[in-house]
Design a protein around this motif. Structure first.
Motif, PDB file in Angstrom:
ATOM      1  N   ILE A 193      -9.256  34.860  15.651  1.00 53.84           N
ATOM      2  CA  ILE A 193      -9.485  33.656  16.458  1.00 53.84           C
ATOM      3  C   ILE A 193      -8.157  32.957  16.734  1.00 53.84           C
ATOM      4  O   ILE A 193      -7.847  32.585  17.867  1.00 53.84           O
ATOM      5  N   VAL A 194      -7.360  32.788  15.676  1.00 56.08           N
ATOM      6  CA  VAL A 194      -6.108  32.043  15.785  1.00 56.08           C
ATOM      7  C   VAL A 194      -5.044  32.853  16.515  1.00 56.08           C
ATOM      8  O   VAL A 194      -4.344  32.337  17.402  1.00 56.08           O
ATOM      9  N   GLY A 202      -5.695  31.489  27.153  1.00 53.16           N
ATOM     10  CA  GLY A 202      -4.647  30.720  27.811  1.00 53.16           C
ATOM     11  C   GLY A 202      -4.103  29.578  26.982  1.00 53.16           C
ATOM     12  O   GLY A 202      -3.454  28.676  27.514  1.00 53.16           O
ATOM     13  N   HIS A 203      -4.324  29.618  25.655  1.00 55.64           N
ATOM     14  CA  HIS A 203      -3.867  28.542  24.774  1.00 55.64           C
ATOM     15  C   HIS A 203      -3.163  29.115  23.539  1.00 55.64           C
ATOM     16  O   HIS A 203      -3.730  29.138  22.446  1.00 55.64           O
ATOM     17  N   ALA A 226     -19.801  13.816  11.590  1.00 56.93           N
ATOM     18  CA  ALA A 226     -18.440  13.282  11.478  1.00 56.93           C
ATOM     19  C   ALA A 226     -17.738  13.320  12.834  1.00 56.93           C
ATOM     20  O   ALA A 226     -17.876  14.274  13.594  1.00 56.93           O
ATOM     21  N   SER A 227     -16.974  12.287  13.132  1.00 58.00           N
ATOM     22  CA  SER A 227     -16.253  12.239  14.399  1.00 58.00           C
ATOM     23  C   SER A 227     -15.118  13.258  14.382  1.00 58.00           C
ATOM     24  O   SER A 227     -14.634  13.666  13.315  1.00 58.00           O
ATOM     25  N   TYR A 228     -14.659  13.621  15.579  1.00 60.21           N
ATOM     26  CA  TYR A 228     -13.547  14.567  15.651  1.00 60.21           C
ATOM     27  C   TYR A 228     -12.263  13.943  15.107  1.00 60.21           C
ATOM     28  O   TYR A 228     -11.397  14.654  14.585  1.00 60.21           O
ATOM     29  N   ASN A 229     -12.127  12.641  15.209  1.00 63.03           N
ATOM     30  CA  ASN A 229     -10.973  11.979  14.598  1.00 63.03           C
ATOM     31  C   ASN A 229     -11.009  12.131  13.083  1.00 63.03           C
ATOM     32  O   ASN A 229      -9.976  12.345  12.435  1.00 63.03           O
ATOM     33  N   THR A 230     -12.211  12.004  12.504  1.00 64.48           N
ATOM     34  CA  THR A 230     -12.353  12.158  11.056  1.00 64.48           C
ATOM     35  C   THR A 230     -12.017  13.583  10.635  1.00 64.48           C
ATOM     36  O   THR A 230     -11.361  13.810   9.608  1.00 64.48           O
ATOM     37  N   ILE A 249      -8.894  18.305  20.816  1.00 61.02           N
ATOM     38  CA  ILE A 249      -9.926  18.497  21.834  1.00 61.02           C
ATOM     39  C   ILE A 249      -9.827  19.905  22.415  1.00 61.02           C
ATOM     40  O   ILE A 249     -10.840  20.564  22.676  1.00 61.02           O
ATOM     41  N   THR A 250      -8.603  20.385  22.569  1.00 63.84           N
ATOM     42  CA  THR A 250      -8.411  21.769  23.019  1.00 63.84           C
ATOM     43  C   THR A 250      -9.007  22.744  22.010  1.00 63.84           C
ATOM     44  O   THR A 250      -9.651  23.731  22.384  1.00 63.84           O
ATOM     45  N   TYR A 251      -8.775  22.503  20.706  1.00 61.00           N
ATOM     46  CA  TYR A 251      -9.387  23.348  19.679  1.00 61.00           C
ATOM     47  C   TYR A 251     -10.896  23.433  19.893  1.00 61.00           C
ATOM     48  O   TYR A 251     -11.482  24.518  19.915  1.00 61.00           O
ATOM     49  N   ARG A 252     -11.512  22.275  20.033  1.00 60.78           N
ATOM     50  CA  ARG A 252     -12.975  22.230  20.196  1.00 60.78           C
ATOM     51  C   ARG A 252     -13.403  22.981  21.451  1.00 60.78           C
ATOM     52  O   ARG A 252     -14.358  23.765  21.423  1.00 60.78           O
ATOM     53  N   ASP A 253     -12.702  22.731  22.554  1.00 62.64           N
ATOM     54  CA  ASP A 253     -13.115  23.326  23.818  1.00 62.64           C
ATOM     55  C   ASP A 253     -12.974  24.851  23.801  1.00 62.64           C
ATOM     56  O   ASP A 253     -13.858  25.577  24.265  1.00 62.64           O
ATOM     57  N   VAL A 254     -11.864  25.349  23.263  1.00 68.55           N
ATOM     58  CA  VAL A 254     -11.657  26.792  23.236  1.00 68.55           C
ATOM     59  C   VAL A 254     -12.641  27.464  22.279  1.00 68.55           C
ATOM     60  O   VAL A 254     -13.208  28.523  22.588  1.00 68.55           O
ATOM     61  N   LEU A 255     -12.879  26.858  21.133  1.00 63.50           N
ATOM     62  CA  LEU A 255     -13.861  27.421  20.199  1.00 63.50           C
ATOM     63  C   LEU A 255     -15.251  27.435  20.814  1.00 63.50           C
ATOM     64  O   LEU A 255     -16.047  28.350  20.550  1.00 63.50           O
ATOM     65  N   SER A 256     -15.555  26.460  21.642  1.00 65.51           N
ATOM     66  CA  SER A 256     -16.831  26.461  22.363  1.00 65.51           C
ATOM     67  C   SER A 256     -16.859  27.582  23.394  1.00 65.51           C
ATOM     68  O   SER A 256     -17.882  28.262  23.561  1.00 65.51           O
ATOM     69  N   GLN A 257     -15.743  27.799  24.089  1.00 66.13           N
ATOM     70  CA  GLN A 257     -15.672  28.893  25.060  1.00 66.13           C
ATOM     71  C   GLN A 257     -15.866  30.251  24.390  1.00 66.13           C
ATOM     72  O   GLN A 257     -16.375  31.189  25.000  1.00 66.13           O
ATOM     73  N   LEU A 258     -15.465  30.346  23.120  1.00 64.71           N
ATOM     74  CA  LEU A 258     -15.606  31.589  22.361  1.00 64.71           C
ATOM     75  C   LEU A 258     -16.973  31.677  21.671  1.00 64.71           C
ATOM     76  O   LEU A 258     -17.202  32.613  20.894  1.00 64.71           O
TER      77      LEU A 258
END
Length: 424
Positions: A193-194, A202-203, A226-230, A249-258
């Motif tokens: 993943i990483v 693209g990231h 829990a909030s993403y800030n937390t 936010i990019t982490y969240r979005d890309v993991l969602s795309q995967l």
């Protein structure tokens, strides 16, 4: 190799392909999309093979010339093929022409969404019913009917057995392995993943350790809101040079795309009767085994309540959280089979919470609580009863899912169901 084990999504695909020209099966790598799709295919194009990508690029008309069902595997490797399939369906819309499988939403999106031509179907890791550990005796379909019939069934799975199912994974290629090999495969899955999946989307990751720490903090947030800030604060505790919020936010979005994140949204009744309901999603990774591995939790550590070393305010009962994640995976699979949606309920002040609200096609709901125990007491059904007073006949059934042996219905009508006995 072991013979193919039928998946719950097979029923959905059988029904869709009798009426639709093109169906796309989407989900995280390793959930079994290709094996399921190949059983229905007469022609296969594997687009993780460069030569086969070049073949379709050089001669897109061969899609029209194919006889039978054409499988385009890992279509996101050549996003142009999505539009080629869409145009082919426009020319010839007869049923069962195309199956596509995809492990990611491509960074280079197709020109057209495919709406009206390509229907998308989510595939998840194996639920308990698909793993063959016992025969389910309680169906979600029956619970959604509202008939509240008597329940029966005896489960052979005890608490250590559920712990083994949590760490054992629902990925078909990982699950059969010996324990050490399974841990190594899960480690490799996380490393890929990483190191590979993010760059392919693209990231490229400048600080791989930070992404790994964020994933671990997200795993610790399993079954919480829990909030993403937390989560970011937990991932970078003690660091002065924290990544920007846009990075996470990019982490969240890309993991969602995967397809690696599988959050459950908050529920709001259709008539908006609960103005004070909170709407934050509950966090879940696609397979609780990934969460357990990120937290370095073995069956022994989970049963003894030690081992993760993750100190965050929102992680109070890791085994309970991961058991809820296992149930969430199962319910998501079974709900999809019933054309139902899964949500959770939490009032803003936190005085009422229900783990899962399953809404059927007719709008009636099944409310589900999970309990990491074999028995159910009055406290365990208090929120279910409260909901019943609020929504009345909208509540088709109320259920507590346990680690116990027996399925039965309490005198107050609440269903008590061992997790292994629930099926679609």
């Amino acid at each position: 190799m072991d013979p193919y084990r039928r998946r719950v999504v097979d029923t959905e695909l059988d029904e869709l392909l009798t009426g639709l020209a093109a169906v796309a099966i989407e989900g995280a790598k390793g959930v079994g999309k290709t094996a399921t799709a190949q059983r229905r295919a007469d022609i296969v194009y594997a687009l993780d093979d460069e030569q086969q990508r070049e073949l379709l690029a050089a001669d897109p008309g061969r899609l029209d010339r194919g006889r039978g069902t054409v499988l385009i595997d890992e279509w996101q490797r050549y996003p142009t093929v999505w539009d080629q399939v869409r145009r082919s369906v426009d020319r010839d819309p007869h049923a069962g022409r195309f199956l596509l499988t995809g492990s990611a939403i491509p960074a280079e999106t197709p020109m057209h969404s495919g709406a009206g031509r390509i229907v998308q179907v989510r595939m998840r890791p194996m639920s308990l019913a698909e793993r063959g550990i016992c025969e389910p005796t309680v169906s979600l379909r029956a619970l959604l009917s509202g008939r509240r019939q008597p329940l029966e069934g005896e489960s052979p799975v005890d608490l250590p057995g559920y712990v083994e199912e949590i760490v054992g994974s629902g990925f078909p290629g990982i699950r059969p392995l010996p324990a050490r090999a399974r841990r190594a495969q899960l480690d490799g899955y996380i490393a890929r993943i990483v190191e590979r999946d993010f760059p392919e989307q693209g990231h490229p990751i400048r600080r791989p350790a930070t992404l790994r720490a964020w994933l671990t903090a997200y795993a610790a947030a399993t079954a919480t809101t829990a909030s993403y800030n937390t989560i970011l604060d937990a991932a970078t505790s003690g660091e002065s040079d924290k990544p920007a919020k846009t990075t996470t936010i990019t982490y969240r979005d890309v993991l969602s795309q995967l397809w690696l994140l599988d959050p459950i949204p908050g529920w709001l009744p259709v008539d908006n009767a609960f103005a004070r309901l909170a709407q934050a999603p509950k966090h879940f990774l696609v397979d609780p085994a990934l969460s357990a591995r990120l937290l370095d939790l073995t069956p022994t550590a989970l049963l003894s309540g030690t081992g993760s070393g993750v100190r965050v305010s929102y992680s109070t009962n890791t085994l309970g959280q991961l058991f809820e994640a296992l149930v969430a995976l199962c319910i998501q699979v079974y709900a999809q089979d019933n054309e139902a949606r899964v949500r959770h309920l939490r009032t803003r002040n936190g005085d009422h919470e229900i783990d899962f609200i399953i809404t059927g096609p007719g709008g009636r709901i099944v409310a589900v609580e999970t309990k990491l125990a074999a028995t159910v007491d009055e406290q365990d059904v208090a929120h279910l009863r409260w909901l019943g007073t609020k929504v009345g006949d909208l509540l088709a059934d109320a259920v507590v899912i346990t680690t116990g042996r027996y399925a039965y219905r309490r005198p107050d009508g609440v269903a008590v169901v061992p997790a292994a006995l629930l099926g679609p």
